[in-house]
Scaffold this active site. Structure first.
Site, PDB file in Angstrom:
ATOM      1  N   ARG A  24      54.560  12.664 -12.771  1.00 52.56           N
ATOM      2  CA  ARG A  24      55.516  13.437 -13.581  1.00 52.56           C
ATOM      3  C   ARG A  24      54.893  14.774 -13.976  1.00 52.56           C
ATOM      4  O   ARG A  24      53.686  14.954 -13.990  1.00 52.56           O
ATOM      5  CB  ARG A  24      55.945  12.684 -14.834  1.00 52.56           C
ATOM      6  CG  ARG A  24      54.850  12.403 -15.838  1.00 52.56           C
ATOM      7  CD  ARG A  24      54.720  13.399 -16.961  1.00 52.56           C
ATOM      8  NE  ARG A  24      53.499  13.219 -17.726  1.00 52.56           N
ATOM      9  CZ  ARG A  24      52.389  13.864 -17.496  1.00 52.56           C
ATOM     10  NH1 ARG A  24      52.302  14.738 -16.524  1.00 52.56           N
ATOM     11  NH2 ARG A  24      51.298  13.656 -18.232  1.00 52.56           N
TER      12      ARG A  24
ATOM     13  N   GLY B  10      43.524  13.009 -11.612  1.00 51.29           N
ATOM     14  CA  GLY B  10      42.983  13.873 -12.663  1.00 51.29           C
ATOM     15  C   GLY B  10      43.663  15.230 -12.718  1.00 51.29           C
ATOM     16  O   GLY B  10      43.158  16.167 -13.323  1.00 51.29           O
TER      17      GLY B  10
ATOM     18  N   GLY C 174      46.539  15.844 -14.153  1.00 57.11           N
ATOM     19  CA  GLY C 174      47.449  15.936 -15.293  1.00 57.11           C
ATOM     20  C   GLY C 174      48.886  15.618 -14.912  1.00 57.11           C
ATOM     21  O   GLY C 174      49.823  15.920 -15.645  1.00 57.11           O
TER      22      GLY C 174
ATOM     23  N   ASP D 228      54.723   9.093 -19.701  1.00 56.28           N
ATOM     24  CA  ASP D 228      54.471   9.139 -18.255  1.00 56.28           C
ATOM     25  C   ASP D 228      55.199   8.007 -17.532  1.00 56.28           C
ATOM     26  O   ASP D 228      55.832   8.205 -16.490  1.00 56.28           O
ATOM     27  CB  ASP D 228      52.970   9.008 -17.964  1.00 56.28           C
ATOM     28  CG  ASP D 228      52.157  10.016 -18.738  1.00 56.28           C
ATOM     29  OD1 ASP D 228      52.746  10.971 -19.258  1.00 56.28           O
ATOM     30  OD2 ASP D 228      50.933   9.836 -18.815  1.00 56.28           O
TER      31      ASP D 228
ATOM     32  N   TYR E 280      41.543  12.262 -25.991  1.00 50.30           N
ATOM     33  CA  TYR E 280      42.861  11.648 -26.173  1.00 50.30           C
ATOM     34  C   TYR E 280      42.909  10.672 -27.363  1.00 50.30           C
ATOM     35  O   TYR E 280      43.739  10.815 -28.269  1.00 50.30           O
ATOM     36  CB  TYR E 280      43.301  10.949 -24.874  1.00 50.30           C
ATOM     37  CG  TYR E 280      44.764  10.617 -24.910  1.00 50.30           C
ATOM     38  CD1 TYR E 280      45.712  11.528 -24.464  1.00 50.30           C
ATOM     39  CD2 TYR E 280      45.212   9.429 -25.471  1.00 50.30           C
ATOM     40  CE1 TYR E 280      47.068  11.251 -24.539  1.00 50.30           C
ATOM     41  CE2 TYR E 280      46.558   9.139 -25.553  1.00 50.30           C
ATOM     42  CZ  TYR E 280      47.483  10.050 -25.085  1.00 50.30           C
ATOM     43  OH  TYR E 280      48.819   9.778 -25.171  1.00 50.30           O
TER      44      TYR E 280
HETATM   45  C1  GLA Z   1      49.107  11.601 -21.354  1.00 48.82           C
HETATM   46  C2  GLA Z   1      49.647  10.309 -21.942  1.00 48.82           C
HETATM   47  C3  GLA Z   1      51.057  10.498 -22.477  1.00 48.82           C
HETATM   48  C4  GLA Z   1      51.165  11.718 -23.389  1.00 48.82           C
HETATM   49  C5  GLA Z   1      50.518  12.929 -22.736  1.00 48.82           C
HETATM   50  C6  GLA Z   1      50.450  14.113 -23.665  1.00 48.82           C
HETATM   51  O1  GLA Z   1      49.774  11.954 -20.200  1.00 48.82           O
HETATM   52  O2  GLA Z   1      49.637   9.281 -20.986  1.00 48.82           O
HETATM   53  O3  GLA Z   1      51.472   9.323 -23.136  1.00 48.82           O
HETATM   54  O4  GLA Z   1      50.610  11.464 -24.630  1.00 48.82           O
HETATM   55  O5  GLA Z   1      49.196  12.650 -22.300  1.00 48.82           O
HETATM   56  O6  GLA Z   1      51.730  14.502 -24.004  1.00 48.82           O
END
Ligand code: GLA
Length: 508
Positions: free
Chosen positions: A48, A155, A157, A205, A262
């Protein structure tokens, strides 16, 4: 809400059917070579990109992601025993064989990281669902032979981890007799999958990977339950808006850096929400991943009980904007100048009326975190500003289109990047360079997408500007940072993206 995860009998859901057909043929040949039998079905789940609304899902505020074309596809054979054989078409990712335990849940190694840990997460949550909702005892659950082929960059994103775990959960359910499953259930099952690896993710996600639809935008709601609402982008000239993803090629490893990145954000957000409640004399429902209060809970409770405003349904755009602005005002009132740079553990504990021991038990034990100071003020500002940014975009999308649409959208995207860079601190030098080059060369707005700390940037541009934008990024970022970078790598790093189809079973 009750729509089913689809089963496709052909590959027409891909924009490029002939390239996809070749890819699937190669995958199926590899399956039969490796396992000396034919596959029974395939499962797939996409990555995504998030247009806006990052680091707010785990405090229950909506985001605007979309599934991308890049995905993870798995060809599957069902076994009669409880053995699982996992192979990847990319030799970089080694194989694994393990047995499903007969009477308890799958153990996921906490030691050295292996890509199949994401497979195991998916199997684990699916096995729990089979056991708890379909009364299957663990010894009845069947193993699989499975070969994965992924095009979501690791990795980058773009949620390669969610794509693997959603695909794995889906195939495992199907292999064990679940022919139909709603998107709502599959999302509910998989949102917690990465928690088993120690990353306290929020669910955006997995939801985007499951609810994505070709050509449609997606608004993810987190309360009362996580689900995706599909809508169409009502843009002035729909073909004119182009979303370009540029992967900085600096890996964001959410798993390895979780204690300082995170997971620390998740912890800081929980403490900060409870501090707002403490300072305004409110008690919050403890319904977050950490079993604590959330910023959403605080906002709803404060506006209802202190201001007498009607309960927000999570949809009303004008009410949302009013509430987020109120929260931003309140944040300024509730933090002293001294506190804005951060709190020591002792100070945060005493402000919450807790001993350091109780504070540690409540916030710091479920997931390991490391910090010098807890940045409660800027994190609070981020959440309410970014949640507001999402609703500013929704307001723009629901208004009469104007000639300044792309400039207006771009400016909200840039505000979001400001928050991420300065209030979540998840930017990197590479992300900042990419945004700067892009904004000077045809992007209306550029922001890091997803967790950040590396990974990809999403740019809003238009059909006339996109080639110039790509050229500038190649010359001023990629060729400078990675001298000699090949065309092949550049083609995968710079991708024009369109909202794509979500997870499915494929029977071919
Ligand atoms: C990662 C996490 C999501 C969300 C994003 C930031 O992708 O898996 O749940 O928190 O970071 O928006």
């Amino acid at each position: 809400m009750t729509s089913l995860v689809p089963t496709y009998k052909n590959l027409d859901f891909y924009p490029n059917v002939s390239a996809s057909t070749k890819r699937y043929e190669t995958l199926l040949t590899k399956f039969s070579e490796k396992f000396q039998k034919s596959h029974l079905f395939l499962a797939r789940a996409p990555g995504r990109v998030n247009l806006i609304g990052d680091h707010i899902d785990y405090v229950f505020f909506s985001s605007l992601p979309m599934a991308i074309e890049a995905d993870v596809v798995a060809a599957v054979g069902i076994r009669d025993d409880n053995v699982v054989n996992v192979v990847n078409t990319d030799g970089k990712y080694g194989p694994a064989t393990f047995s499903l335990p007969k009477d308890s849940l799958l153990a996921i190694g906490k030691g050295e990281f292996h890509w199949t840990n994401y497979v195991k997460c998916g199997f684990l949550v699916a096995a729990k669902f089979l056991h708890e909702h379909h009364k299957k005892s663990y010894h009845e659950i069947k193993g699989v032979d499975v070969i994965y082929d992924g095009t979501v960059p690791t990795g980058g994103g773009l949620s390669s981890s969610a794509a693997i775990s959603v695909c794995s959960a889906l195939l495992f359910l199907r292999a064990n007799g679940i022919e139909e499953i709603t998107k709502l259930d599959l999302t509910a099952i998989t949102v917690v999958s990465e928690h088993y690896l120690g990353v306290n993710t929020g669910g955006m996600d997995q939801c985007a990977s499951i609810y994505g639809e070709f050509g449609k935008a997606l608004l993810v709601h987190y309360q009362p339950q996580i689900y995706g609402e599909i809508f169409t982008f009502p843009v002035v000239k729909p073909d004119d808006m182009v979303l370009l993803i540029s992967n900085t090629l600096v890996e964001a490893n959410k798993f390895e850096t979780a204690p300082v990145n995170y997971n620390l954000r998740v912890v800081e957000f929980a403490i900060a929400a409870e501090l707002l409640a403490k300072r305004t004399g409110l008690k919050l429902e403890e319904n977050s991943n950490l079993d604590c209060g959330t910023f959403r809970g605080f906002m709803d409770t404060y506006c209802e009980t202190k201001l007498g405003w009607k309960k927000w349904d999570g949809h009303d755009i004008d009410q949302a904007i009013k509430m987020f602005n109120k929260m931003l005002e309140l944040t300024e009132e509730l933090y002293s100048e001294d506190e804005r740079s951060g709190f020591s553990t002792e100070l945060a504990a005493s402000e919450l009326g807790l001993s350091v021991d109780d504070f540690t038990k409540r916030y710091l034990t479920k997931f390991q975190v490391k910090y010098d100071k807890l940045k409660l003020y800027i994190r609070t500002k981020h959440v309410y500003s970014e949640a507001l940014n999402v609703f500013r975009v929704l307001k723009l999308l629901s208004s009469e289109p104007t000639p300044t649409f792309l400039n207006d959208l771009g400016s909200i995207i840039n505000d979001s990047q400001y928050c991420l860079q300065n209030l979540v601190n998840n930017s990197t030098q590479e992300i900042e360079t990419v945004c700067k080059v892009a904004l000077a060369n045809g992007s209306y707005g550029s922001r890091v997408t997803g967790a950040g700390f590396g990974g990809s940037v999403v740019h809003v541009t238009d059909a006339g500007k996109v080639e110039g934008l790509k050229k500038a990024l190649i010359e001023q970022y990629y060729e400078v940072k990675f001298p000699g970078i090949t065309k092949e790598i550049l083609d995968t790093a710079l991708v024009i993206t369109k909202p794509s189809a979500g997870a499915s079973i494929v029977e071919i």
